[in-house]
Design an enzyme around this catalytic site. Structure first.
Site, PDB file in Angstrom:
ATOM      1  CE  LYS A 199      -4.346  -1.909   1.447  1.00  0.00           C
ATOM      2  NZ  LYS A 199      -4.023  -3.350   1.620  1.00  0.00           N
TER       3      LYS A 199
HETATM    4  C1  LIG Z   1      -4.696  -4.427   0.939  1.00  0.00           C
HETATM    5  C2  LIG Z   1      -3.929  -5.687   0.784  1.00  0.00           C
HETATM    6  C3  LIG Z   1      -4.296  -6.671  -0.169  1.00  0.00           C
HETATM    7  C4  LIG Z   1      -5.542  -6.545  -1.044  1.00  0.00           C
HETATM    8  O1  LIG Z   1      -5.440  -5.559  -2.015  1.00  0.00           O
HETATM    9  P1  LIG Z   1      -6.792  -5.007  -2.740  1.00  0.00           P
HETATM   10  O2  LIG Z   1      -6.341  -3.861  -3.556  1.00  0.00           O
HETATM   11  O3  LIG Z   1      -7.706  -4.608  -1.620  1.00  0.00           O
HETATM   12  O4  LIG Z   1      -7.346  -6.127  -3.554  1.00  0.00           O
HETATM   13  C5  LIG Z   1      -3.488  -7.796  -0.290  1.00  0.00           C
HETATM   14  N1  LIG Z   1      -2.404  -7.975   0.496  1.00  0.00           N
HETATM   15  C6  LIG Z   1      -2.029  -7.072   1.424  1.00  0.00           C
HETATM   16  C7  LIG Z   1      -0.846  -7.349   2.272  1.00  0.00           C
HETATM   17  C8  LIG Z   1      -2.770  -5.897   1.602  1.00  0.00           C
HETATM   18  O5  LIG Z   1      -2.406  -5.004   2.548  1.00  0.00           O
END
Ligand SMILES: *Cc1c(COP(=O)(O)O)cnc(C)c1O
Length: 462
Positions: A112
Site C-alpha cells: 500500500k
Molecule cells: C490491501 C492488501 C491486499 C488486497 O489488495 P486489494 O487492492 O484490496 O485487492 C493484499 N495484500 C495485502 C498485504 C494488503 O495489505
C-alpha cells in the site's frame, strides 16, 4: 483528462477534484473518461525507463496539464525516494515459470506504500497550491492505516486521524501506526471491531455538514490516484522481464481483497500492456473467485484467515470493473448496483461470464493451503512468503499452464505477519526498522465506539 462516475450522474471533473472527491457524489466510482492507448512503439521506448521515469510518463497521461511536469516529477521522485530498493518494485525469479514482484520495500513493508506515499505527497501539494486544509479520516484493519500515516506524517496543511480496532491488529501493524509521534497524526484505538470502525467513518462522512466544516478527506482504495499508482508496477514488471529476453505475454497473480490492485492490472492491459491472464487469488473470503468461476457476485459468511488484509466480503473497487465489462454503460451499472443493494447479489449471463473468463482466472485458497505454500517455498526455494503473497503463489501454481510466465505480486513482507509464519515453525529475523519499533513509546488514545466520542476527539484534534 476528465473523470466520470460509473453511475453517470457526476459532471466530468478534473484529476485533482477527482482525488478530493474520493467516492463519486452519485455513489459510484470515478474512472477516466478515456483510457489512454499505448502503441507498441511507446512500450518499446519505455522499456528501459527507471521506475520513477515510468511513473512520470503514466501519471502524465492521466493528469494532463493540471500539474506541471516539473512538479509532478518532484512528487514522483519524493514518493519513491523512501523505498529501500533502487528498483522500487524488483522482480525476482523463484522457479522456472514463477517470478515474484516484491512490492514491500516501502516504509511500512506493505504494497500500500506504493500508492499512499504518492497520495500523501499529492494531498500536500494540493493543500499548498489551493491553500486548503486537508483532514484525512480513515479506518484500518492494519496495513492501510500504517501506510497512510507514513504517507503524510509531518506534512504541512494535512492532519490525519486513523481508527483501528483496539488490540485486533497484528503487533507490528499496531506499532507501525502508534509509534509515530508527529503532531499531525492521531491514532484512535476503538473498543470494538474493524466493522465498528468502518461504520463510524461511514456515518461521519455521511454527515455532510460535519464533513465540510472539518474538510474531511478519505484515503481508502477507491481513490483513483491509488489505482493509477499501482498501474505503474505492472508495466515495470513486464519491462524487467522483457529486458531479460522474455518476449511472451505474462500472467499476473494478485492476492485480492477490495479489487484495487488487480483492477490496476486490468487497466494496464486496457492501455495495451501484453498481459495474458490476470489470476485473481482470494483467501476463504472468496466472493470474487466465485464471481469469476460461476458468474454470481454474492457476499458469503465472514471467515477469519491468515491473510487479514484480504478478509473482505464486498469488494469496493469491483464496480469499476463491471463498468468496463458492460461497455462503459453507466445506466446498466446504476441498475445492477441498485439490484445488488435490494437483492444482495448480481448474476451475469453466460456470454458476459465468458468475457470475464477471457481476462481473469480465479482460485480461492484455503487456510491450510496458504500455510502449506509458505512451508513449500521456504523449503524448496529458500524464499519466505507472507500469507497474502502465499495465496497469490498458490493460485498461480494451480492455474498457470506449462511454459507460461507468471509474476506473482508480493503484497507484504513476512515480518508483518509473523503470527502465521510461526505456525509452521519458521523463524525469521525482522528487518532492523521493524525490530526498532518494539523499543519505541506508543501514542494512541483508546476510545469507546460511539460516534459522539469520536467526533469529540476529532473536533479537538482538527
Ligand atoms: C490491501 C492488501 C491486499 C488486497 O489488495 P486489494 O487492492 O484490496 O485487492 C493484499 N495484500 C495485502 C498485504 C494488503 O495489505
Amino acid at each position: 483528462m476528465k473523470y466520470i462516475s460509473t453511475r453517470g450522474q457526476v459532471s466530468p471533473t478534473g484529476f485533482i477534484d477527482a482525488i478530493l472527491m474520493g467516492l463519486a457524489d452519485d455513489g459510484g466510482l470515478l474512472v477516466p473518461e478515456q483510457i489512454p492507448q499505448l502503441s507498441s512503439d511507446t512500450l518499446k521506448q519505455w522499456q528501459r525507463l527507471s521506475y520513477q521515469e515510468l511513473a512520470l510518463e503514466i501519471f502524465s497521461l492521466y493528469i494532463g496539464d493540471e500539474i506541471p511536469r516539473a512538479d509532478l516529477k518532484k512528487l514522483v521522485d519524493d514518493s519513491y525516494a523512501t523505498f529501500r530498493h533502487e528498483d522500487v518494485t524488483p522482480v525476482r525469479r523463484v522457479n522456472n515459470g514463477l517470478h515474484v514482484m516484491e512490492l514491500f520495500h516501502g516504509p511500512t513493508f506493505a504494497f500500500k506504500d506504493v500508492a499512499l506515499q504518492f497520495l500523501g505527497n499529492l494531498y500536500s501539494y494540493v493543500s499548498k497550491k489551493n491553500n486548503s486544509i486537508i483532514h484525512i479520516l480513515g479506518a484500518t484493519s492494519g496495513d492501510t492505516g500504517a501506510s497512510a500515516i507514513e504517507g503524510v506524517r509531518g506534512k504541512q496543511g494535512i492532519r490525519i486521524c486513523i481508527l483501528h480496532p483496539h488490540q485486533k491488529v497484528s503487533k507490528v501493524q499496531e506499532l507501525q501506526m502508534t509509534t509515530v509521534n508527529d503532531s499531525n497524526v492521531l491514532n484512535l484505538a476503538v473498543e470494538g471491531t474493524f466493522d465498528d470502525c468502518q461504520r463510524i467513518i461511514k456515518e461521519l462522512f455521511a454527515d455532510v455538514e460535519f464533513k465540510h466544516q472539518y474538510h474531511l478527506r478519505a484515503i481508502n482504495s477507491i481513490n483513483i490516484a491509488r489505482i493509477l499508482a499501482q498501474t505503474v508496477y505492472y508495466f515495470y514488471a513486464y519491462f524487467q522481464l522483457a529486458n531479460q529476453g522474455h518476449t511472451e505475454k505474462v500472467n499476473f497473480s494478485v492476492p485480492t481483497g477490495n479489487f484495487g490492485d488487480i483492477f490496476a492490472g486490468f487497466l494496464a492491459q486496457k492501455m495495451g500492456l501484453p498481459i495474458n491472464k490476470l489470476i485473481l487469488a482470494t483467501n476463504e473470503n472468496n466472493i470474487l473467485a466465485r464471481f469469476v468461476n460461476e458468474g454470481v457476485y454474492q457476499p458469503g459468511e465472514f471467515k477469519g484467515t491468515y491473510s487479514p488484509s484480504m478478509d473482505i466480503q464486498v469488494a469496493s473497487n469491483f464496480e469499476r470493473y463491471l463498468f468496463y465489462l458492460y461497455g462503459e454503460d453507466s445506466g446498466i451499472i446504476a441498475t445492477l448496483m441498485e439490484q445488488f443493494k435490494t437483492e444482495g447479489s448480481i448474476t451475469i449471463p453466460g456470454d458476459v461470464l465468458q468475457r470475464v473468463q477471457s481476462t481473469f482466472s480465479a482460485y480461492s485458497v484455503e487456510n491450510e493451503t496458504c500455510l502449506d505454500t509458505i512451508s513449500e517455498y521456504y523449503e524448496k526455494y529458500d524464499y519466505l512468503l507472507d500469507p497474502h503473497t502465499a495465496c497469490g503463489v498458490a493460485a498461480a501454481d494451480k492455474l498457470m499452464a506449462d511454459g507460461e510466465i507468471t509474476v506473482a505480486l508480493s503484497t507484504a513482507h513476512p515480518a508483518k505477519f509473523n503470527e502465521a509464519i510461526e505456525l509452521r515453525k519458521i523463524e525469521q529475523t525482522y528487518p532492523k526498522q521493524i525490530q526498532a519499533l518494539f523499543n519505541k513509546p506508543q501514542f494512541q488514545r483508546v476510545v469507546g465506539g460511539s460516534n459522539e466520542e469520536i467526533k469529540d476527539q476529532l473536533v479537538k484534534f482538527f
